[in-house]
Design an enzyme around this catalytic site. Structure first.
Site, PDB file in Angstrom:
ATOM      1  NE  ARG A   1      -3.529   2.588   0.666  1.00 25.12           N
ATOM      2  CZ  ARG A   1      -3.126   3.741   0.147  1.00 25.12           C
ATOM      3  NH1 ARG A   1      -2.038   3.792  -0.582  1.00 25.12           N
ATOM      4  NH2 ARG A   1      -3.808   4.842   0.338  1.00 25.12           N
ATOM      5  CE1 TYR A   2       0.577   4.571   3.961  1.00 18.62           C
ATOM      6  CE2 TYR A   2       0.416   2.271   4.593  1.00 18.62           C
ATOM      7  CZ  TYR A   2      -0.045   3.566   4.685  1.00 18.62           C
ATOM      8  OH  TYR A   2      -1.113   3.856   5.494  1.00 18.62           O
TER       9      TYR A   2
ATOM     10  NE  ARG B   1       4.496   2.043   6.280  1.00 17.80           N
ATOM     11  CZ  ARG B   1       4.454   3.311   5.869  1.00 17.80           C
ATOM     12  NH1 ARG B   1       5.448   3.807   5.130  1.00 17.80           N
ATOM     13  NH2 ARG B   1       3.427   4.082   6.165  1.00 17.80           N
TER      14      ARG B   1
ATOM     15  CB  CYS C   1      -4.881 -16.502  14.755  1.00 16.77           C
ATOM     16  SG  CYS C   1      -4.549 -15.214  13.571  1.00 16.77           S
TER      17      CYS C   1
ATOM     18  CB  CYS D   1      -9.390 -11.170  17.898  1.00 16.70           C
ATOM     19  SG  CYS D   1      -7.702 -11.677  18.281  1.00 16.70           S
TER      20      CYS D   1
ATOM     21  CB  CYS E   1     -10.077 -10.608  13.105  1.00 13.90           C
ATOM     22  SG  CYS E   1      -8.686 -10.713  11.968  1.00 13.90           S
TER      23      CYS E   1
ATOM     24  NE  ARG F   1      -4.608  -8.714   6.855  1.00 17.96           N
ATOM     25  CZ  ARG F   1      -3.548  -8.365   7.596  1.00 17.96           C
ATOM     26  NH1 ARG F   1      -2.934  -9.261   8.335  1.00 17.96           N
ATOM     27  NH2 ARG F   1      -3.113  -7.133   7.589  1.00 17.96           N
TER      28      ARG F   1
ATOM     29  CG  ASP G   1      -9.907  -1.642  10.725  1.00 18.24           C
ATOM     30  OD1 ASP G   1      -9.835  -0.403  10.642  1.00 18.24           O
ATOM     31  OD2 ASP G   1      -8.910  -2.385  10.797  1.00 18.24           O
TER      32      ASP G   1
ATOM     33  CG  ASP H   1      -6.019   1.220   9.286  1.00 22.62           C
ATOM     34  OD1 ASP H   1      -5.162   1.691   8.511  1.00 22.62           O
ATOM     35  OD2 ASP H   1      -5.740   0.473  10.232  1.00 22.62           O
TER      36      ASP H   1
ATOM     37  CE  LYS I   1      -1.260   2.130  10.943  1.00 25.61           C
ATOM     38  NZ  LYS I   1      -0.760   1.460   9.717  1.00 25.61           N
TER      39      LYS I   1
END
Ligand code: SF4
Length: 396
Positions: A114-115, A118, A127, A131, A134, A136, A295, A332, A339
């Site tokens: 995205r950037y 990075r 996982c 959670c 989450c 994702r 999110d 986000d 961000k």
């Protein structure tokens, strides 16, 4: 005040060597309604959650993390993180399966770019705790414990080809569910790429399975320095004796550890909780880094706080937490907008040459603002400007 960290509630029937083995924790994960009903008195809402929520997102918890949640109290903060709820079956106001627009920034398998400087490398789908908030959900909980070798090679080739890259963030899923040997290989492969300066590992294992942090793991990560570990504690009760020992082990081996929390309704949306978490983390030499808005991922409306509420929490923390202990509030932007920092507004008046502020404890004062000057080049700016141009002009 010096903090003490209570041990987790290991059941007497389980041997300590088993409890402190991370592979035992993963092998004995709670996954089904039957598993959870042995440790919790389930409510109707939670039973409804089991009946449908797993269609949207897997259900799983380590015995360790379950032991931190209340058996009887359904509004217990940690229980809200790990336990499915019938409310997840309502998609929600924004109902996004991919709130960060990651599918649109996916130029190679397992890569979210995205950037310019990075990217994320999703090395696993797995996982140890799923959670309920989450971000994702469209990806996490899939079938690849480690990325298939053809996809791994393509992802690595992509990273090699992008010479403007400086940082690679290992994510997933949770990279620390991988064995030391596999992680060692991934870190070695990344370190062999000339332009990769920094590697980050995003992981919740220090929170949900802290026995994963061993001397061997820390020594192996240290070999590939600089590697930063980004962890994800949301509540002070997650800081047990085991978690504190894991964090200290990492820091003692010279691995910088940062914490990113998510503000969650009924879990941590109170300044006293964030203050307690931040102070304890800092005491363990972990920098409280980000405090994220949750999110709008599908089925999370009951867990999200409003932006106004989050700003109020941050405002109350201002002046009561040092800069070192203060996490930065951020949202986000949906659909991959990146961000955006959210900062409480202390400015009360603005006129040419003057800005007026009221500080955290009510002190009002003016700041005489100098005229905007022509930027003077520091004498050694040229030395660094090539590096600046490279990063500025780096392409995705
Ligand atoms: S550990 Fe991270 S990726 Fe895994 S379920 Fe929790 S929030 Fe999602």
């Amino acid at each position: 005040m010096k903090f003490t960290f209570p041990p987790s509630a290991k059941p007497d029937t389980i041997a300590i060597n088993d409890w402190m083995s991370w592979t035992w924790q993963l092998r004995h994960s709670l996954k089904s309604l039957e598993d959870f009903s042995q440790s919790f008195e389930l409510t109707e809402d939670e039973v409804r959650g089991f009946a449908g929520a797993d269609q949207v997102f897997q259900i799983r918890s380590t015995p360790y993390y379950s032991s931190l949640a209340s058996r009887t109290n359904a509004v217990d903060p940690l229980r809200r993180i790990l336990m499915p709820s019938g409310r997840e079956l309502t998609p929600g106001a924004q109902a996004m399966l991919d709130p960060l627009g990651e599918k649109r920034n996916n130029p190679a398998p397992r890569i979210i770019h995205r950037y310019p400087d990075r990217l994320l490398f999703l090395v696993t789908d797995t996982c140890s705790v799923y959670c309920r908030y989450c971000t994702r959900k469209h990806f996490t909980g899939g079938d690849q414990a480690f990325v298939r070798s053809a996809e791994y090679d393509q992802a690595l080739s992509y990273i090699k080809s992008k010479t403007g890259l400086r940082e690679v963030i290992l994510s997933g899923g949770d990279p620390l569910t991988l064995s030391d040997a596999i992680l060692d290989r991934v870190l070695s492969d990344l370190r062999s790429i000339e332009h990769v300066e920094i590697i980050r590992i995003g992981t919740r294992m220090p929170v949900v399975c802290p026995m994963r942090i061993t001397e061997d793991l820390a020594r192996m990560i240290r070999k590939h320095k600089p590697v930063y570990l980004m962890t994800h504690f949301n509540h002070p009760r997650e800081l047990t004796r085991e978690a504190a020992a894991g964090l200290e082990c990492l820091v003692d081996h010279g691995i910088p550890v940062f914490n990113q929390l998510v503000l969650l309704n009924g879990v941590n949306n109170h300044p006293a909780i964030i203050q307690a978490l931040s102070r304890r983390l800092l005491f363990l030499r972990v920098k409280p880094y980000y405090m994220f808005q949750c999110d709008p991922s599908e089925g999370t409306d009951h867990l999200r706080t409003s932006i106004d509420e989050s700003l109020e929490i941050q405002r109350e923390l201002w002046g009561r937490l040092s800069g070192l202990a203060m996490p930065s509030l951020s949202v986000d932007i949906p659909d991959g907008g990146g961000k955006a920092g959210l900062v409480p507004n202390f400015e009360v008046e603005k006129s040419p040459g003057r800005r007026a502020f009221v500080g955290w404890d009510g002190v009002r004062a003016e700041y005489i603002d100098p005229a905007k000057s022509e930027r003077l080049l520091p004498f050694d700016a040229e030395t660094y400007s090539r590096e600046w141009d490279e990063l500025k002009n780096a392409k995705l």
